[in-house]
Design a protein around this motif. Structure first.
Motif, PDB file in Angstrom:
ATOM      1  N   LEU A  91       0.757  -1.252   0.174  1.00  0.00           N
ATOM      2  CA  LEU A  91      -0.088  -0.034   0.358  1.00  0.00           C
ATOM      3  C   LEU A  91       0.594   1.658  -0.206  1.00  0.00           C
ATOM      4  CD1 LEU A  91      -2.879   1.205  -0.080  1.00  0.00           C
ATOM      5  CD2 LEU A  91      -2.926   0.988   2.329  1.00  0.00           C
ATOM      6  N   ARG A  92       2.201   1.564   0.744  1.00  0.00           N
ATOM      7  CA  ARG A  92       2.637   2.840   0.847  1.00  0.00           C
ATOM      8  C   ARG A  92       3.312   2.807  -0.744  1.00  0.00           C
ATOM      9  NH1 ARG A  92       6.605   4.601   5.153  1.00  0.00           N
ATOM     10  NH2 ARG A  92       7.706   5.776   3.922  1.00  0.00           N
ATOM     11  N   ALA A  93       3.899   1.874  -1.540  1.00  0.00           N
ATOM     12  CA  ALA A  93       4.197   1.968  -3.048  1.00  0.00           C
ATOM     13  C   ALA A  93       3.261   2.486  -3.572  1.00  0.00           C
ATOM     14  CB  ALA A  93       4.614   0.388  -2.574  1.00  0.00           C
ATOM     15  N   CYS A  94       2.144   1.799  -3.568  1.00  0.00           N
ATOM     16  CA  CYS A  94       0.383   2.459  -4.541  1.00  0.00           C
ATOM     17  C   CYS A  94       1.104   3.564  -4.393  1.00  0.00           C
ATOM     18  CB  CYS A  94       0.503   1.038  -4.220  1.00  0.00           C
ATOM     19  SG  CYS A  94      -1.578   1.578  -4.913  1.00  0.00           S
ATOM     20  N   VAL A  95       0.517   4.335  -2.860  1.00  0.00           N
ATOM     21  CA  VAL A  95       0.293   5.204  -2.372  1.00  0.00           C
ATOM     22  C   VAL A  95       1.557   6.114  -3.032  1.00  0.00           C
ATOM     23  CG1 VAL A  95      -0.225   6.987  -0.978  1.00  0.00           C
ATOM     24  CG2 VAL A  95      -0.871   5.355  -1.125  1.00  0.00           C
ATOM     25  N   GLU A  96       3.176   6.066  -3.204  1.00  0.00           N
ATOM     26  CA  GLU A  96       4.164   7.107  -3.299  1.00  0.00           C
ATOM     27  C   GLU A  96       3.998   6.897  -5.248  1.00  0.00           C
ATOM     28  OE1 GLU A  96       5.987   8.280  -1.892  1.00  0.00           O
ATOM     29  OE2 GLU A  96       6.884   7.610   0.502  1.00  0.00           O
ATOM     30  N   GLU A  97       3.390   6.077  -5.372  1.00  0.00           N
ATOM     31  CA  GLU A  97       3.444   4.984  -7.160  1.00  0.00           C
ATOM     32  C   GLU A  97       2.521   6.926  -7.658  1.00  0.00           C
ATOM     33  OE1 GLU A  97       3.664   2.736 -10.596  1.00  0.00           O
ATOM     34  OE2 GLU A  97       2.274   2.359  -8.604  1.00  0.00           O
ATOM     35  N   CYS A  98       1.715   7.346  -7.050  1.00  0.00           N
ATOM     36  CA  CYS A  98       0.448   8.101  -6.834  1.00  0.00           C
ATOM     37  C   CYS A  98       0.598   9.835  -6.653  1.00  0.00           C
ATOM     38  CB  CYS A  98      -0.697   7.779  -6.558  1.00  0.00           C
ATOM     39  SG  CYS A  98      -2.402   8.382  -6.787  1.00  0.00           S
ATOM     40  N   ALA A  99       1.727   9.815  -5.855  1.00  0.00           N
ATOM     41  CA  ALA A  99       2.170  10.917  -4.726  1.00  0.00           C
ATOM     42  C   ALA A  99       2.378  11.767  -5.629  1.00  0.00           C
ATOM     43  CB  ALA A  99       2.992  11.127  -3.780  1.00  0.00           C
ATOM     44  N   GLU A 100       3.909  11.096  -6.578  1.00  0.00           N
ATOM     45  CA  GLU A 100       5.120  11.564  -6.590  1.00  0.00           C
ATOM     46  C   GLU A 100       4.911  12.545  -7.940  1.00  0.00           C
ATOM     47  OE1 GLU A 100       8.809  12.245  -7.354  1.00  0.00           O
ATOM     48  OE2 GLU A 100       7.881  10.705  -5.998  1.00  0.00           O
ATOM     49  N   PRO A 101       4.438  12.687  -8.806  1.00  0.00           N
ATOM     50  CA  PRO A 101       3.636  13.695 -10.096  1.00  0.00           C
ATOM     51  C   PRO A 101       3.826  14.636  -9.183  1.00  0.00           C
ATOM     52  CG  PRO A 101       2.679  11.185 -10.829  1.00  0.00           C
ATOM     53  CD  PRO A 101       3.064  10.843  -9.472  1.00  0.00           C
ATOM     54  N   PHE A 102       2.386  13.991  -8.138  1.00  0.00           N
ATOM     55  CA  PHE A 102       2.268  15.696  -7.748  1.00  0.00           C
ATOM     56  C   PHE A 102       3.284  16.453  -6.445  1.00  0.00           C
ATOM     57  CE2 PHE A 102      -1.483  13.609  -8.417  1.00  0.00           C
ATOM     58  CZ  PHE A 102      -2.540  14.359  -9.230  1.00  0.00           C
ATOM     59  N   ARG A 103       4.094  15.841  -6.509  1.00  0.00           N
ATOM     60  CA  ARG A 103       5.332  16.335  -5.830  1.00  0.00           C
ATOM     61  C   ARG A 103       6.104  17.208  -7.025  1.00  0.00           C
ATOM     62  NH1 ARG A 103       6.781  11.451  -3.061  1.00  0.00           N
ATOM     63  NH2 ARG A 103       6.343  11.187  -0.894  1.00  0.00           N
ATOM     64  N   VAL A 104       6.265  17.242  -8.151  1.00  0.00           N
ATOM     65  CA  VAL A 104       7.295  17.968  -9.482  1.00  0.00           C
ATOM     66  C   VAL A 104       5.553  19.188  -9.419  1.00  0.00           C
ATOM     67  CG1 VAL A 104       7.125  18.405 -11.570  1.00  0.00           C
ATOM     68  CG2 VAL A 104       7.906  15.336 -10.229  1.00  0.00           C
ATOM     69  N   GLN A 105       4.487  18.728  -9.681  1.00  0.00           N
ATOM     70  CA  GLN A 105       3.896  20.119  -9.877  1.00  0.00           C
ATOM     71  C   GLN A 105       3.723  20.821  -7.926  1.00  0.00           C
ATOM     72  OE1 GLN A 105       0.066  18.650 -10.387  1.00  0.00           O
ATOM     73  NE2 GLN A 105      -0.544  20.553 -10.083  1.00  0.00           N
ATOM     74  N   GLU A 109       4.606  24.952  -8.576  1.00  0.00           N
ATOM     75  CA  GLU A 109       3.755  25.595  -8.577  1.00  0.00           C
ATOM     76  C   GLU A 109       4.095  26.830  -7.018  1.00  0.00           C
ATOM     77  OE1 GLU A 109       0.183  24.207  -8.744  1.00  0.00           O
ATOM     78  OE2 GLU A 109      -0.045  23.534 -10.801  1.00  0.00           O
ATOM     79  N   GLY A 110       5.210  26.313  -6.562  1.00  0.00           N
ATOM     80  CA  GLY A 110       5.148  26.987  -5.000  1.00  0.00           C
ATOM     81  C   GLY A 110       4.273  26.233  -3.956  1.00  0.00           C
ATOM     82  N   LYS A 111       4.042  25.480  -4.017  1.00  0.00           N
ATOM     83  CA  LYS A 111       3.161  24.837  -3.074  1.00  0.00           C
ATOM     84  C   LYS A 111       3.602  23.650  -2.596  1.00  0.00           C
ATOM     85  CE  LYS A 111      -0.970  25.636  -5.433  1.00  0.00           C
ATOM     86  NZ  LYS A 111      -1.616  24.835  -6.591  1.00  0.00           N
ATOM     87  N   THR A 112       3.620  23.767  -1.164  1.00  0.00           N
ATOM     88  CA  THR A 112       3.974  22.287   0.093  1.00  0.00           C
ATOM     89  C   THR A 112       3.215  21.268  -0.335  1.00  0.00           C
ATOM     90  OG1 THR A 112       5.042  23.837   1.930  1.00  0.00           O
ATOM     91  CG2 THR A 112       4.787  22.210   2.089  1.00  0.00           C
ATOM     92  N   LEU A 113       3.577  19.971  -0.164  1.00  0.00           N
ATOM     93  CA  LEU A 113       3.049  18.761  -0.590  1.00  0.00           C
ATOM     94  C   LEU A 113       3.883  17.935   0.973  1.00  0.00           C
ATOM     95  CD1 LEU A 113       1.215  16.544  -1.592  1.00  0.00           C
ATOM     96  CD2 LEU A 113       2.367  15.797  -2.927  1.00  0.00           C
ATOM     97  N   GLU A 114       3.081  17.299   1.625  1.00  0.00           N
ATOM     98  CA  GLU A 114       3.533  16.479   2.857  1.00  0.00           C
ATOM     99  C   GLU A 114       3.055  15.375   3.015  1.00  0.00           C
ATOM    100  OE1 GLU A 114       2.216  18.831   6.196  1.00  0.00           O
ATOM    101  OE2 GLU A 114       4.189  20.356   6.221  1.00  0.00           O
ATOM    102  N   ARG A 148      -0.055  29.639  -4.810  1.00  0.00           N
ATOM    103  CA  ARG A 148       1.434  29.710  -4.347  1.00  0.00           C
ATOM    104  C   ARG A 148       1.238  29.495  -3.112  1.00  0.00           C
ATOM    105  NH1 ARG A 148       5.926  29.398  -6.498  1.00  0.00           N
ATOM    106  NH2 ARG A 148       5.336  30.196  -8.861  1.00  0.00           N
ATOM    107  N   GLY A 149       1.988  29.245  -1.790  1.00  0.00           N
ATOM    108  CA  GLY A 149       2.777  28.629  -0.738  1.00  0.00           C
ATOM    109  C   GLY A 149       1.776  28.249   0.197  1.00  0.00           C
ATOM    110  N   ASP A 150       0.478  27.151  -0.199  1.00  0.00           N
ATOM    111  CA  ASP A 150      -0.702  27.045   0.556  1.00  0.00           C
ATOM    112  C   ASP A 150       0.374  24.930   0.462  1.00  0.00           C
ATOM    113  OD1 ASP A 150      -3.043  28.283   0.859  1.00  0.00           O
ATOM    114  OD2 ASP A 150      -3.527  28.309  -1.332  1.00  0.00           O
ATOM    115  N   ARG A 151      -0.761  24.939   1.681  1.00  0.00           N
ATOM    116  CA  ARG A 151      -0.294  23.276   1.645  1.00  0.00           C
ATOM    117  C   ARG A 151      -1.668  22.413   1.848  1.00  0.00           C
ATOM    118  NH1 ARG A 151      -1.381  20.412   6.559  1.00  0.00           N
ATOM    119  NH2 ARG A 151       0.339  19.216   7.625  1.00  0.00           N
ATOM    120  N   ILE A 152      -0.625  21.097   0.862  1.00  0.00           N
ATOM    121  CA  ILE A 152      -1.323  19.941   0.869  1.00  0.00           C
ATOM    122  C   ILE A 152      -0.762  18.576   1.519  1.00  0.00           C
ATOM    123  CG2 ILE A 152      -2.610  19.012  -0.954  1.00  0.00           C
ATOM    124  CD1 ILE A 152      -1.342  21.193  -2.481  1.00  0.00           C
ATOM    125  N   ALA A 153      -1.596  17.875   2.435  1.00  0.00           N
ATOM    126  CA  ALA A 153      -1.062  17.444   2.717  1.00  0.00           C
ATOM    127  C   ALA A 153      -1.219  15.672   2.344  1.00  0.00           C
ATOM    128  CB  ALA A 153      -1.722  16.999   4.809  1.00  0.00           C
TER     129      ALA A 153
END
Length: 242
Positions: A91-105, A109-114, A148-153
């Motif tokens: 499950l962790r690998a599945c979620v990480e695979e989905c999240a990776e493109p959003f890290r680049v985004q 866009e100057g946002k924080t993804l945790e 820009r500057g917002d946070r997504i978790a």
């Protein structure tokens, strides 16, 4: 009345068949456009302006492909043709695979993804494609309605132990939020909120209804909290077999 009802049923069936066929027909040339633009990009190294144009073509093509996939999924769901394909996965690998493109985004866009995990058992039996589809819808919306500057978790937490353990997925943002009167309509197909402008609401409005339908197929729950100017929090809870 019976004749009218039968005609209505036939019209509905014809409409669903049309949507399904057209979605398939439109995806074929779009996939070709995406593939050819990627090949062209490999030949355009050293030509930054051409590379920029090709990148924009790929992004726009993927957005359009996402819209078509939403229409096709909704058509299938209305006909009861969507099923889950469960298999053992990390499950962790599945979620990480989905999240990776959003890290680049987020960087662009100057946002924080945790992305955080609190898991004791990562191997579960579920439909990985549908899990990623749900998270992709939620994260896409979070990025769409933040500045820009917002946070997504994104948080994935295992709530208990056992053969069928409870897992909770939470996607929260500090974006513009939603009006209280819109929340009851969030899961209505073809409904979109013009939060601040029509441009912000680009899309089919099918992402949330599709995600909720998938969660219900998993016998899970889907909860939403949102406040204008504060942000939104989407919480999904499902029981997954180990």
């Amino acid at each position: 009345m019976e004749d009218a009802l039968e005609i209505a049923r036939q019209n509905e069936a014809s409409k669903q068949t049309f949507f399904s066929s057209m979605s398939h027909d439109m995806r074929t040339p779009l996939n070709a456009i995406i593939g050819l633009s990627e090949l062209a990009g490999q030949s355009a190294r050293g030509m930054p302006r051409v590379q920029e144009y090709l990148d924009k073509i790929r992004v726009s093509s993927r957005q359009l492909l996402g819209l078509i996939n939403d229409i096709l999924d909704m058509s299938r769901m209305e006909q009861g043709q969507v099923t889950l394909t469960n298999s053992q996965l990390d499950l962790r690998a599945c979620v990480e695979e989905c999240a990776e493109p959003f890290r680049v985004q987020a960087q662009t866009e100057g946002k924080t993804l945790e992305v955080t995990f609190d898991l004791t058992q990562t191997w579960v039996e579920t439909d990985g494609f549908r899990i990623q589809q749900i998270l992709n819808n939620l994260l896409s919306n979070a990025f769409k309605f933040t500045e820009r500057g917002d946070r997504i978790a994104l948080e994935v937490r295992q709530m208990d132990q056992g053969e069928y353990a409870k897992y909770r997925f939470v996607v929260a943002d500090t974006g513009i939020g939603m009006a209280p009167e819109f929340l009851p309509r969030l899961f209505e197909p073809y409904s979109r909120e013009l939060r601040f402008s029509a441009k912000r609401a680009a899309g089919t409005g099918l992402g949330m209804p599709i995600s909720k339908a998938i969660v219900e197929m998993m016998n899970g729950s889907f909860d939403v909290e949102s406040e204008r100017g504060v942000g939104s929090t989407f919480t999904i809870t499902v029981h997954l077999k180990h």
